[in-house]
Design a protein around this motif. Sequence first.
Motif, PDB file in Angstrom:
ATOM      1  N   THR A   4       0.650  -0.835   0.156  1.00 26.06           N
ATOM      2  CA  THR A   4       0.087   0.441   0.240  1.00 26.06           C
ATOM      3  C   THR A   4       0.799   0.795   0.111  1.00 26.06           C
ATOM      4  N   ASP A   7       0.493   7.733   3.384  1.00 29.59           N
ATOM      5  CA  ASP A   7      -0.260   8.640   2.705  1.00 29.59           C
ATOM      6  C   ASP A   7       0.668  10.001   2.428  1.00 29.59           C
ATOM      7  N   MET A   9       0.612  13.460   0.855  1.00 27.30           N
ATOM      8  CA  MET A   9      -0.567  14.965   1.346  1.00 27.30           C
ATOM      9  C   MET A   9       0.795  15.942   0.194  1.00 27.30           C
ATOM     10  N   ASP A  13      -2.751  20.211   0.748  1.00 28.07           N
ATOM     11  CA  ASP A  13      -2.733  19.460   2.242  1.00 28.07           C
ATOM     12  C   ASP A  13      -1.911  20.576   3.140  1.00 28.07           C
ATOM     13  N   TYR A  53       5.713  13.074   1.938  1.00 27.86           N
ATOM     14  CA  TYR A  53       5.343  11.661   3.491  1.00 27.86           C
ATOM     15  C   TYR A  53       4.750  12.392   4.880  1.00 27.86           C
TER      16      TYR A  53
END
Length: 124
Positions: A4, A7, A9, A13, A53
């Motif tokens: 996966t 997350d 940004m 963001d 990151y």
Amino acid sequence: MGETLPDLMTLKDVLLKLKGIVGKTYLSRHLKDHPEYNGQPTHRRIGGKIVFYPEDLPRLIESLECRSKSSHAKEGKRYTSAEPSADKAYMKAQAQITRSMQRLTARKEKRNSGKKVFMESVPL
């Protein structure tokens, strides 16, 4: 194959998280000037996009706050308010006088009377 992605940004963001601290123009300039802080990246580029990151965000905030030479931050401009020395003022005045005298004594070019002379057609 079953990995996966972390997350990531985007710049939008991060600007939302830093709202009131920095604007888009300043942050873009800062990222361009300081791609690293303490030997680690403050952001990444994927294609033409800037991504962050989660572990990059604290490093970015630190780099925004720190203006020391260890972070390779640019120094602010320094100004002095001292008047020029008498010697420097004299030399400057002397140079201005010399330039104005050269302009006055320069040979003036002969002005064109404005009459246009066309060449006669040459037989072949």
